[in-house]
Motif scaffolding. Structure first.
Motif, PDB file in Angstrom:
ATOM      1  N   ARG A 128      53.459  69.259  86.356  1.00 19.50           N
ATOM      2  CA  ARG A 128      53.542  68.611  85.044  1.00 19.50           C
ATOM      3  C   ARG A 128      54.896  67.926  84.873  1.00 19.50           C
ATOM      4  NH1 ARG A 128      54.890  69.299  79.653  1.00 19.50           N
ATOM      5  NH2 ARG A 128      53.267  68.596  78.195  1.00 19.50           N
ATOM      6  N   TYR A 185      44.929  64.525  85.015  1.00 17.89           N
ATOM      7  CA  TYR A 185      43.951  64.729  83.940  1.00 17.89           C
ATOM      8  C   TYR A 185      43.854  66.202  83.540  1.00 17.89           C
ATOM      9  CZ  TYR A 185      42.664  59.913  84.665  1.00 17.89           C
ATOM     10  OH  TYR A 185      42.708  58.544  84.762  1.00 17.89           O
ATOM     11  N   PHE A 223      47.081  66.347  81.329  1.00 20.23           N
ATOM     12  CA  PHE A 223      47.050  65.368  80.239  1.00 20.23           C
ATOM     13  C   PHE A 223      45.631  64.830  80.084  1.00 20.23           C
ATOM     14  CE2 PHE A 223      51.299  65.442  82.075  1.00 20.23           C
ATOM     15  CZ  PHE A 223      52.065  65.707  80.962  1.00 20.23           C
ATOM     16  N   GLU A 238      44.000  63.757  77.666  1.00 21.41           N
ATOM     17  CA  GLU A 238      43.814  62.598  76.797  1.00 21.41           C
ATOM     18  C   GLU A 238      44.297  61.303  77.442  1.00 21.41           C
ATOM     19  OE1 GLU A 238      45.423  63.401  72.901  1.00 21.41           O
ATOM     20  OE2 GLU A 238      44.800  65.496  73.035  1.00 21.41           O
ATOM     21  N   LYS A 269      46.677  58.375  79.361  1.00 21.08           N
ATOM     22  CA  LYS A 269      47.979  57.719  79.427  1.00 21.08           C
ATOM     23  C   LYS A 269      48.829  57.945  78.189  1.00 21.08           C
ATOM     24  CE  LYS A 269      50.094  53.131  79.958  1.00 21.08           C
ATOM     25  NZ  LYS A 269      49.845  51.693  80.242  1.00 21.08           N
ATOM     26  N   ASP A 270      48.258  57.809  77.008  1.00 23.13           N
ATOM     27  CA  ASP A 270      49.061  57.931  75.793  1.00 23.13           C
ATOM     28  C   ASP A 270      49.653  59.330  75.641  1.00 23.13           C
ATOM     29  OD1 ASP A 270      48.539  55.317  75.263  1.00 23.13           O
ATOM     30  OD2 ASP A 270      47.607  55.651  73.318  1.00 23.13           O
ATOM     31  N   GLN A 271      48.890  60.346  76.010  1.00 21.96           N
ATOM     32  CA  GLN A 271      49.401  61.715  75.928  1.00 21.96           C
ATOM     33  C   GLN A 271      50.555  61.908  76.899  1.00 21.96           C
ATOM     34  OE1 GLN A 271      46.632  64.803  77.059  1.00 21.96           O
ATOM     35  NE2 GLN A 271      47.770  66.394  75.953  1.00 21.96           N
ATOM     36  N   LEU A 272      50.443  61.336  78.088  1.00 22.60           N
ATOM     37  CA  LEU A 272      51.499  61.430  79.097  1.00 22.60           C
ATOM     38  C   LEU A 272      52.744  60.673  78.654  1.00 22.60           C
ATOM     39  CD1 LEU A 272      52.444  62.277  81.900  1.00 22.60           C
ATOM     40  CD2 LEU A 272      51.167  60.336  82.845  1.00 22.60           C
ATOM     41  N   ALA A 287      53.591  59.949  75.590  1.00 23.88           N
ATOM     42  CA  ALA A 287      54.157  60.660  74.444  1.00 23.88           C
ATOM     43  C   ALA A 287      55.042  61.816  74.915  1.00 23.88           C
ATOM     44  CB  ALA A 287      53.045  61.170  73.538  1.00 23.88           C
ATOM     45  N   ALA A 288      54.580  62.555  75.922  1.00 20.65           N
ATOM     46  CA  ALA A 288      55.377  63.666  76.454  1.00 20.65           C
ATOM     47  C   ALA A 288      56.662  63.159  77.082  1.00 20.65           C
ATOM     48  CB  ALA A 288      54.560  64.448  77.480  1.00 20.65           C
ATOM     49  N   GLY A 316      49.935  56.227  67.310  1.00 20.05           N
ATOM     50  CA  GLY A 316      50.356  57.513  67.836  1.00 20.05           C
ATOM     51  C   GLY A 316      51.708  57.456  68.510  1.00 20.05           C
ATOM     52  N   LEU A 317      51.887  56.494  69.396  1.00 23.36           N
ATOM     53  CA  LEU A 317      53.169  56.369  70.104  1.00 23.36           C
ATOM     54  C   LEU A 317      54.263  55.825  69.188  1.00 23.36           C
ATOM     55  CD1 LEU A 317      52.054  55.127  73.636  1.00 23.36           C
ATOM     56  CD2 LEU A 317      52.727  57.428  72.924  1.00 23.36           C
TER      57      LEU A 317
END
Length: 200
Positions: free
Chosen positions: A9, A45, A48, A50, A52-55, A57-58, A120-121
């Motif tokens: 991760r 996956y 993350f 969800e 690309k956006d979840q990645l 965001a992290a 979101g971003l």
């Protein structure tokens, strides 16, 4: 999650950070993240789900927290606000020179791209900037500023530095950052001079 999972991760986040800082949100694809991180595609996956956006965001949250931690640590060491901002300016200047002026502020590149179309971003970026501003405003308050004035001054100082990072990248020179560092000191002094003086 085991140690191996945590390491995978972390590699995915690190790879994403490197790519989005240099190429932006739209210039970074998941295939590039997999190649950059060396992680199996399936693990992307898994960690993350969800996408690309979840990645991203992290990656943004981690990068933003590092800058906030730098500011907070400088303040804990007894630095005044101007000195803390000078440390941040130097950190940005070092990043720019090491990367050949492709990486400055770890948030700004994505923030500019997503502000109008990815709520979101955009919110993640806004929260990061709010955290930086909060640290500076708290320090200014400790230096005698009224809370509202401290928040305004902290926001203006960050705006100066963020604009300077953009100019530095375009000009391929750290001079705009050095100029901004001086301007921030004058800005804080000007706010301090406007603050009401205690009555005797």
């Amino acid at each position: 999650m085991g140690v191996k999972g945590e390491e995978t991760r972390a590699r995915l986040i690190a790879g994403t950070r490197s790519l989005i800082e240099a190429h932006g949100y739209f210039g970074t694809g998941l295939n590039q993240v997999v190649a950059e991180s060396g992680a199996p595609r399936g693990s992307l996956y898994f960690h993350f789900p969800e996408g690309k956006d979840q990645l991203v965001a992290a990656a943004l949250a981690q990068a933003g927290q590092e800058v906030e931690d730098l500011l907070a640590a400088t303040v804990r060491e007894g630095a005044d606000t101007a000195t803390a901002l000078t440390a941040l300016t130097q950190a940005f200047a070092d990043r720019l020179t090491r990367s050949g002026f492709t990486k400055g502020c770890p948030i700004a590149t994505v923030a500019l791209e997503v502000a109008g179309g990815n709520e979101g971003l955009r919110q993640v970026c806004a929260e990061v900037y709010a955290g930086w501003q909060r640290v500076l405003a708290q320090r200014l308050t400790a230096e005698g500023f009224e809370a509202a004035e401290a928040d305004v001054a902290a926001g203006q100082a960050l705006a100066l530095l963020e604009g300077a990072v953009l100019l530095a990248q375009v000009r391929r020179s750290v001079e705009p950052l050095l100029d901004a560092s001086h301007a921030v000191r004058h800005l804080i002094t000007a706010h301090a001079n406007r603050a009401p003086q205690p009555t005797r």
